[in-house]
Design a protein around this motif. Structure first.
Motif, PDB file in Angstrom:
ATOM      1  N   ARG B  36       0.850  -1.199   0.000  1.00 24.47           N
ATOM      2  CA  ARG B  36       0.000   0.000   0.000  1.00 24.47           C
ATOM      3  C   ARG B  36       0.878   1.239   0.000  1.00 24.47           C
ATOM      4  N   PRO B  37       0.578   2.227  -0.830  1.00 21.47           N
ATOM      5  CA  PRO B  37       1.411   3.434  -0.858  1.00 21.47           C
ATOM      6  C   PRO B  37       1.352   4.141   0.499  1.00 21.47           C
ATOM      7  N   THR B 105      13.710   5.807  -8.240  1.00 21.26           N
ATOM      8  CA  THR B 105      12.627   5.415  -9.150  1.00 21.26           C
ATOM      9  C   THR B 105      11.280   5.482  -8.431  1.00 21.26           C
ATOM     10  N   VAL B 106      10.277   5.974  -9.139  1.00 16.67           N
ATOM     11  CA  VAL B 106       8.907   5.908  -8.621  1.00 16.67           C
ATOM     12  C   VAL B 106       8.443   4.456  -8.723  1.00 16.67           C
ATOM     13  N   VAL B 107       8.002   3.892  -7.624  1.00 15.95           N
ATOM     14  CA  VAL B 107       7.527   2.503  -7.625  1.00 15.95           C
ATOM     15  C   VAL B 107       6.127   2.439  -7.029  1.00 15.95           C
ATOM     16  N   PHE B 108       5.360   1.477  -7.534  1.00  6.33           N
ATOM     17  CA  PHE B 108       3.967   1.320  -7.137  1.00  6.33           C
ATOM     18  C   PHE B 108       3.776  -0.026  -6.425  1.00  6.33           C
ATOM     19  N   ALA B 451      -3.070  13.587 -10.547  1.00  2.55           N
ATOM     20  CA  ALA B 451      -3.902  12.787  -9.643  1.00  2.55           C
ATOM     21  C   ALA B 451      -3.040  11.886  -8.754  1.00  2.55           C
ATOM     22  N   LEU B 452      -1.934  11.417  -9.280  1.00  7.08           N
ATOM     23  CA  LEU B 452      -1.066  10.527  -8.492  1.00  7.08           C
ATOM     24  C   LEU B 452      -0.181  11.307  -7.536  1.00  7.08           C
ATOM     25  N   ARG B 453      -0.120  12.622  -7.727  1.00  5.22           N
ATOM     26  CA  ARG B 453       0.702  13.443  -6.838  1.00  5.22           C
ATOM     27  C   ARG B 453      -0.095  14.062  -5.705  1.00  5.22           C
ATOM     28  N   GLU B 454      -1.396  13.899  -5.713  1.00 10.55           N
ATOM     29  CA  GLU B 454      -2.216  14.445  -4.630  1.00 10.55           C
ATOM     30  C   GLU B 454      -1.717  13.928  -3.298  1.00 10.55           C
ATOM     31  N   ASP B 458      -7.159   8.357  -3.796  1.00  4.18           N
ATOM     32  CA  ASP B 458      -7.470   6.961  -4.100  1.00  4.18           C
ATOM     33  C   ASP B 458      -7.038   6.620  -5.516  1.00  4.18           C
ATOM     34  N   ALA B 459      -6.548   7.603  -6.256  1.00  8.84           N
ATOM     35  CA  ALA B 459      -6.085   7.346  -7.628  1.00  8.84           C
ATOM     36  C   ALA B 459      -4.921   6.353  -7.578  1.00  8.84           C
ATOM     37  N   ARG B 460      -4.866   5.486  -8.571  1.00  9.43           N
ATOM     38  CA  ARG B 460      -3.782   4.503  -8.635  1.00  9.43           C
ATOM     39  C   ARG B 460      -3.266   4.425 -10.055  1.00  9.43           C
ATOM     40  N   HIS B 461      -1.940   4.331 -10.170  1.00 10.98           N
ATOM     41  CA  HIS B 461      -1.366   3.983 -11.461  1.00 10.98           C
ATOM     42  C   HIS B 461      -1.707   2.524 -11.729  1.00 10.98           C
ATOM     43  N   PHE B 462      -2.045   2.179 -12.985  1.00  7.48           N
ATOM     44  CA  PHE B 462      -2.406   0.796 -13.245  1.00  7.48           C
ATOM     45  C   PHE B 462      -1.157  -0.086 -13.284  1.00  7.48           C
ATOM     46  N   VAL B 463      -1.100  -1.018 -12.355  1.00  8.74           N
ATOM     47  CA  VAL B 463      -0.048  -2.029 -12.328  1.00  8.74           C
ATOM     48  C   VAL B 463      -0.743  -3.365 -12.538  1.00  8.74           C
ATOM     49  N   GLY B 464      -0.404  -4.063 -13.597  1.00  8.94           N
ATOM     50  CA  GLY B 464      -1.111  -5.313 -13.871  1.00  8.94           C
ATOM     51  C   GLY B 464      -0.159  -6.471 -14.068  1.00  8.94           C
TER      52      GLY B 464
END
Lengths: 485, 485
Positions: B36-37, B105-108, B451-454, B458-464
């Protein structure tokens, strides 16, 4: 680890400023204390003080450190520090006189845990490192005391608490010093091997989920572990299904028993641990393992332990990690280090110094302070903070925030909390065993009034200033007000 | 600091178990990731990875460490570790192959920051230390990125952020590694001298309240400081009264100017800093010091900075301490290290392994994983997690928690996040400068969708997951369900 440079740059620029101004050798007295009890409780457990003394004894600028300081530049690209100043640092050895409360002592807001006296330059220089060492360990020791106080059986007896927090701690040393502080606060053992080696703390641990996952079946994993450690098996049962895992553990336990060994118990690490522990207890008992212990771990703290107990959880041993060693719900004690008095030379009179603030709680206490704790027949009466020059008089004490007065009964017995531990930079006594500090903490917490041991409480032990000291503080505050009117 | 024993005891008992069972040399692959971020945001900034590599390279049991391990006893008072096992540890050198994302690196969530491959015993042994080093620094780098992202002027330009947290950090190393991570995350300088020396981070600082208190008047304190550091004076003005202190600072600044120097600025450390900074700005401007900077410090974080900006605060430089280096509002990332696959020998096929859980978010991802980040024209499209054996197919990706499908457009450009950094325990490349990691983090955060910098989102980058990998994961989960039905 050499801590000489584990400090804020401004301690060194101020040191340089004192040196340039020719006042580095003035005498100063500083006190380290905290203002608000952590975690919503009423007390803290002092810890980290012995590490602080080791730091002071070893204070010493190495050639490499001095070369680094010599390389620093100001905005105008000239050297930050004159070389003559750096030469003086090369010769610096700790000359400070230090008093501390013994580690494991229950301490309340505004009471100095540590008093530092000596050359202004030195007494200032060590601020950051002392706050870092003592602030963090006091925080974790306090958390541990609260957790261990919650982990009691129905007769009030203490149940074992194991500290498992290294993986989530703040760096390797944040882990090792947290393990040390957790032990002082009352924990029974740690999973941290380095802390075990360094501090002589008992180490404990069995296996992880990945052990179970490394085998084709949970049964094979348990059997292999039992074969490797026949006399010391605690099976982690929740990799797939906690109760099913407990059944598998009893079957492997039966094999162990046939071979002449007893399994020690099982560990639950997830799920509803009240319900699961009750179910696991039944399975263990019915399978003939009433002596097998149930260890619980996973986001535990004093609140979770209390809630599990209220729900009838059948847990024998508590593994507490992240929330203990990161002091999760309040990761900083907010300890401060304040100048109390200054004098031009050792034979002169102290001149009081205090930080004035419009918030009474943020006003510091001037003087060269002592703390006397008054008890009567095992009851906690009050703690008195007094100035060594003024002494402690008979007039009622004055609360430093509220101004409330409280007389100490004549038959109360007082004892001094601060003891001389460093004279001219050298220990006056060898370090005491860590277990002694731990016993002190456990006995003190056991002796505290119930209201002060509540997990969340507005109750406060009365800590008051000597009446004359209170008047000095009031008159300094007043004269600052005058000045700014 | 020797970190070989900075680990949980169970890593060593499991190592011993693998050794006894004759499977220590089986090959395993583990991944370190978070679920979880932190801080309610949407991303994390990877940090601490270079320290992790140094630890792995230096892994080595000293005679003293082995003697300590040899002294440990089981409950039945027999040695915990057989001496033949300890002998094998004496010969142990890291043989692991490691991939990591570059620091900064930005990681999700769910993406491996680090992949460890090699002998089961070794890959398991290093779990705790890796989690400790990478988890904490990633947490602080993320906090720093958020703080620095909040500290922007009206045109979006970054304002200087100084890290001042050592005194409240978790031990000396909790301080030094926090300073390192804060720099990676975007901070401009630290007050921590040891971190400056060790990592080459710029160091900053001026003076404290106690400097002011050491003199009879604030004016004398400022004058003496200005004399000592004519080209680098930032005056702390709130010891008695912030605006009055600012006026005194301008008077001393005028003296400095007459002597050919410019004061750098003032620092506010308490009170209503929106109001005070506006008042101080007016005083400085009216006194002819429009270029003097206003530094603010005191319980600042991304939320406080944003609130001050909304209230029109005139602050030029942000000093951030406790809330950054202790990651105050979430002091643990909760990073985990999970077994993904195992094989009997290097030439055999990998067998998938996963931790099954009734909570989808807590199911681990089986395989020997890679991560590919897809961008299109500077836009973040999706990140794909795939198994090296199965490869990354063209079918839509599958969300690891939600099961949602997302196709990657054919014209999106992918690049691999994980890079080989350790081969058979040795670095493949020299460590990169810390400033490179910092630039990477700053550029990545700048490029993130708003949205990801707020601060809270609840915004999420899509990681699939690659579709075939998702089916493997589903079928393992299903077979466990079958087994327990």
């Amino acid at each position: 680890m050499d801590l000489t440079l584990s400090t804020d740059l401004y301690q060194l620029t101020m040191a340089c400023g004192y040196w340039k101004a020719g006042i580095a050798e003035q005498r100063a007295v500083f006190h380290l204390f905290y203002r608000r009890p952590p975690f919503g409780g009423a007390y803290a457990i002092a810890a980290g003080l012995d590490d602080a003394l080791t730091y002071l004894e070893e204070l010493d600028f190495s050639p490499e450190e001095l070369a680094y300081l010599g390389s620093l530049r100001k905005e105008d690209d000239t050297p930050l520090f004159p070389s003559a100043f750096l030469d003086s640092l090369a010769d610096l050895r700790c000359e400070l006189d230090v008093h501390t409360v013994p580690e494991g002592t229950v301490v309340f807001p505004h009471e100095p845990l540590l008093r530092v006296e000596g050359p202004l330059l030195q007494a200032q220089l060590v601020e950051t490192t002392l706050l870092n060492l003592v602030g963090f360990q006091t925080l974790v020791a306090t958390k541990a005391a609260r957790v261990c106080d919650a982990a009691r059986g129905q007769g009030g007896e203490r149940e074992p608490v194991l500290e498992f927090g290294l993986r989530r701690s703040h760096g390797p040393d944040g882990g090792a010093s947290a393990s040390r502080a957790a032990f002082v606060g009352g924990c029974d053992a740690t999973s941290n091997v380095l802390a075990g080696m360094r501090y002589g703390i008992p180490v404990k641990g069995t296996h992880a989920h990945s052990w179970v996952m490394a085998f084709d079946t949970e049964r094979e994993a348990f059997e292999t572990y039992a074969e490797a450690f026949p006399g010391g098996s605690v099976f982690l049962v929740d990799t797939y299904d906690s109760l099913e895992g407990t059944r598998v553990a009893t079957e492997v336990g039966a094999q162990l028993r046939a071979a002449g060994h007893e399994m020690v118990g099982i560990r639950l690490d997830s799920g509803d641990m009240a319900e699961l522990s009750i179910g696991a207890r039944r399975i263990l008992d019915e399978a003939g393992f009433p002596a097998a212990t149930i260890v619980a771990s996973g986001d535990l703290d004093e609140h979770a332990i209390t809630a599990l107990k209220e729900r009838g959880a059948r847990i024998d041993v508590w593994g507490v990690g992240t929330r203990l060693t990161t002091a999760y719900d309040q990761p900083s004690l907010g300890a401060v280090y304040k100048l109390g008095a200054i004098r031009e030379e050792p034979s002169a009179d102290w001149e009081y110094r205090m930080k004035v603030s419009s918030t009474p709680a943020k006003r510091s206490i001037p003087g060269q302070l002592g703390v006397r704790r008054f008890m009567r027949g095992g009851e906690w009466v009050a703690d008195a903070i007094y100035d060594e020059t003024l002494g402690l008089g008979d007039a009622p004490l004055v609360g430093p925030e509220t101004g409330a007065a409280r007389a100490v009964p004549a038959d109360a017995e007082g004892h001094e909390l601060l003891r001389p531990v460093l004279a001219a930079g050298r220990r006056t006594d060898p370090a005491e065993p860590l277990a002694t500090a731990r016993e002190r903490a456990r006995a003190s917490v056991d002796a505290l009034p119930a209201a002060l041991r509540e997990r969340t409480t507005d109750a406060r032990h009365f800590v008051g200033l000597d009446a004359r000291l209170a008047r000095v503080r009031e008159s300094i505050t007043e004269s600052h007000r005058e000045k700014h009117r």
